[in-house]
Design a protein around this motif. Structure first.
Motif, mmCIF file in Angstrom:
data_model
loop_
_atom_site.group_PDB
_atom_site.id
_atom_site.type_symbol
_atom_site.label_atom_id
_atom_site.label_comp_id
_atom_site.label_asym_id
_atom_site.label_seq_id
_atom_site.Cartn_x
_atom_site.Cartn_y
_atom_site.Cartn_z
ATOM 1 N N TYR A 87 54.808 40.153 36.261
ATOM 2 C CA TYR A 87 54.677 38.871 36.937
ATOM 3 C C TYR A 87 53.224 38.658 37.366
ATOM 4 N N ILE A 88 52.590 39.697 37.856
ATOM 5 C CA ILE A 88 51.188 39.595 38.272
ATOM 6 C C ILE A 88 50.322 39.273 37.052
ATOM 7 N N THR A 89 50.628 39.883 35.916
ATOM 8 C CA THR A 89 49.904 39.576 34.676
ATOM 9 C C THR A 89 50.068 38.105 34.311
ATOM 10 N N VAL A 90 51.272 37.585 34.464
ATOM 11 C CA VAL A 90 51.527 36.164 34.185
ATOM 12 C C VAL A 90 50.695 35.290 35.121
ATOM 13 N N LEU A 91 50.632 35.648 36.405
ATOM 14 C CA LEU A 91 49.824 34.876 37.358
ATOM 15 C C LEU A 91 48.352 34.865 36.956
ATOM 16 N N PHE A 92 47.842 36.004 36.518
ATOM 17 C CA PHE A 92 46.438 36.075 36.114
ATOM 18 C C PHE A 92 46.197 35.266 34.834
ATOM 19 N N LYS A 93 47.186 35.217 33.946
ATOM 20 C CA LYS A 93 47.045 34.376 32.747
ATOM 21 C C LYS A 93 46.958 32.907 33.140
ATOM 22 N N LYS A 94 47.760 32.500 34.121
ATOM 23 C CA LYS A 94 47.702 31.118 34.605
ATOM 24 C C LYS A 94 46.338 30.836 35.244
ATOM 25 N N MET A 95 45.851 31.789 36.046
ATOM 26 C CA MET A 95 44.530 31.606 36.654
ATOM 27 C C MET A 95 43.452 31.518 35.585
ATOM 28 N N SER A 96 43.550 32.340 34.562
ATOM 29 C CA SER A 96 42.571 32.312 33.468
ATOM 30 C C SER A 96 42.540 30.942 32.815
ATOM 31 N N LYS A 97 43.712 30.382 32.609
ATOM 32 C CA LYS A 97 43.785 29.058 31.983
ATOM 33 C C LYS A 97 43.135 28.009 32.885
ATOM 34 N N ASP A 98 43.447 28.051 34.177
ATOM 35 C CA ASP A 98 42.877 27.091 35.127
ATOM 36 C C ASP A 98 41.363 27.256 35.264
ATOM 37 N N LEU A 99 40.898 28.509 35.252
ATOM 38 C CA LEU A 99 39.466 28.783 35.415
ATOM 39 C C LEU A 99 38.683 28.595 34.118
ATOM 40 N N GLU A 100 39.408 28.583 33.009
ATOM 41 C CA GLU A 100 38.832 28.473 31.672
ATOM 42 C C GLU A 100 37.977 29.684 31.294
ATOM 43 N N PHE A 101 38.312 30.836 31.849
ATOM 44 C CA PHE A 101 37.762 32.115 31.393
ATOM 45 C C PHE A 101 38.781 33.198 31.739
ATOM 46 N N HIS A 102 38.717 34.298 30.995
ATOM 47 C CA HIS A 102 39.715 35.355 31.131
ATOM 48 C C HIS A 102 39.462 36.194 32.379
ATOM 49 N N ILE A 103 40.529 36.437 33.126
ATOM 50 C CA ILE A 103 40.493 37.341 34.268
ATOM 51 C C ILE A 103 41.801 38.125 34.277
ATOM 52 N N ALA A 104 41.702 39.397 34.591
ATOM 53 C CA ALA A 104 42.874 40.267 34.646
ATOM 54 C C ALA A 104 42.747 41.173 35.863
ATOM 55 N N PRO A 105 43.870 41.670 36.381
ATOM 56 C CA PRO A 105 43.807 42.513 37.582
ATOM 57 C C PRO A 105 42.843 43.697 37.452
ATOM 58 N N HIS A 106 42.850 44.344 36.314
ATOM 59 C CA HIS A 106 41.997 45.524 36.143
ATOM 60 C C HIS A 106 40.512 45.156 36.199
ATOM 61 N N MET A 107 40.184 43.928 35.831
ATOM 62 C CA MET A 107 38.788 43.490 35.876
ATOM 63 C C MET A 107 38.255 43.494 37.309
ATOM 64 N N LEU A 108 39.138 43.365 38.281
ATOM 65 C CA LEU A 108 38.711 43.377 39.680
ATOM 66 C C LEU A 108 38.180 44.753 40.076
ATOM 67 N N ARG A 109 38.713 45.805 39.462
ATOM 68 C CA ARG A 109 38.182 47.157 39.731
ATOM 69 C C ARG A 109 36.746 47.265 39.199
ATOM 70 N N HIS A 110 36.507 46.707 38.009
ATOM 71 C CA HIS A 110 35.149 46.707 37.464
ATOM 72 C C HIS A 110 34.211 45.907 38.352
ATOM 73 N N ALA A 111 34.674 44.752 38.826
ATOM 74 C CA ALA A 111 33.846 43.916 39.696
ATOM 75 C C ALA A 111 33.520 44.653 40.989
ATOM 76 N N PHE A 112 34.519 45.295 41.588
ATOM 77 C CA PHE A 112 34.270 46.042 42.826
ATOM 78 C C PHE A 112 33.217 47.115 42.613
ATOM 79 N N SER A 113 33.375 47.908 41.557
ATOM 80 C CA SER A 113 32.418 48.976 41.274
ATOM 81 C C SER A 113 31.018 48.415 41.061
ATOM 82 N N THR A 114 30.920 47.362 40.278
ATOM 83 C CA THR A 114 29.624 46.764 39.964
ATOM 84 C C THR A 114 28.938 46.271 41.228
ATOM 85 N N PHE A 115 29.655 45.530 42.047
ATOM 86 C CA PHE A 115 29.047 44.981 43.267
ATOM 87 C C PHE A 115 28.793 46.056 44.315
#
Length: 165
Positions: A87-115
């Protein structure tokens, strides 16, 4: 899976314990490793979001005929069941569509590490502990770097070469 598996007893106001997760079948299991068992400090905004989710969950549990207990999940559907990872994956797919770029839960771990690694004075061990990694090298693996960071590095290198050259 760790967020979906968060139980009320793991919320402590300014931090949460990460001790379990929901797997793809909706079963509650231990986290992947001993290092994955951790306490994670919360920002004020994250705490407020969790408090809202807890209030919502309490209402849902009551609508389904029972009070919320410490062993209950914080993120639940309208029937009081946990939000499965699909279900969380489905929510992120909807957000990706609205944002017009791909985002997934695991990408947040990469973002946290990077920042986090980009913060002056940040302790690499603290970053690794928050991420649930045994080795700092794994947390660094998640660090993707940034265009601004590359520019800053080259500018510092140029400045250093000019002053020492």
């Amino acid at each position: 899976s760790e967020v979906a598996g968060m139980k009320l007893k793991y919320f402590h106001g300014d931090y949460v314990d990460v001790l379990g997760q929901l797997n793809g079948y909706g079963d509650y299991t231990d986290v992947k490793s001993v290092a994955s068992r951790r306490s994670v400090p919360l920002t004020k905004e994250a705490r407020d979001i969790l408090l809202e989710a807890i209030a919502r969950a309490r209402g849902i549990y009551l609508l389904n005929g029972r009070p919320m207990t410490d062993d209950d999940f914080i993120f639940v559907n309208d029937s009081g069941g946990p939000f499965y990872t699909q279900y969380i994956t489905v929510l992120f797919k909807k957000m990706s569509k609205d944002l017009e770029f791909h985002i997934a839960p695991h990408m947040l771990r990469h973002a946290f590490s990077t920042f986090a690694f980009g913060l002056e004075g940040a302790n690499p061990r603290d970053i690794s502990n928050i991420m649930g990694h045994k080795n700092v090298s794994m947390s660094l693996y998640y660090n993707l770097g940034t265009d601004d960071g590359k520019r800053e590095l080259i500018d510092k290198l140029d400045e250093d070469l000019r002053s020492n050259g």
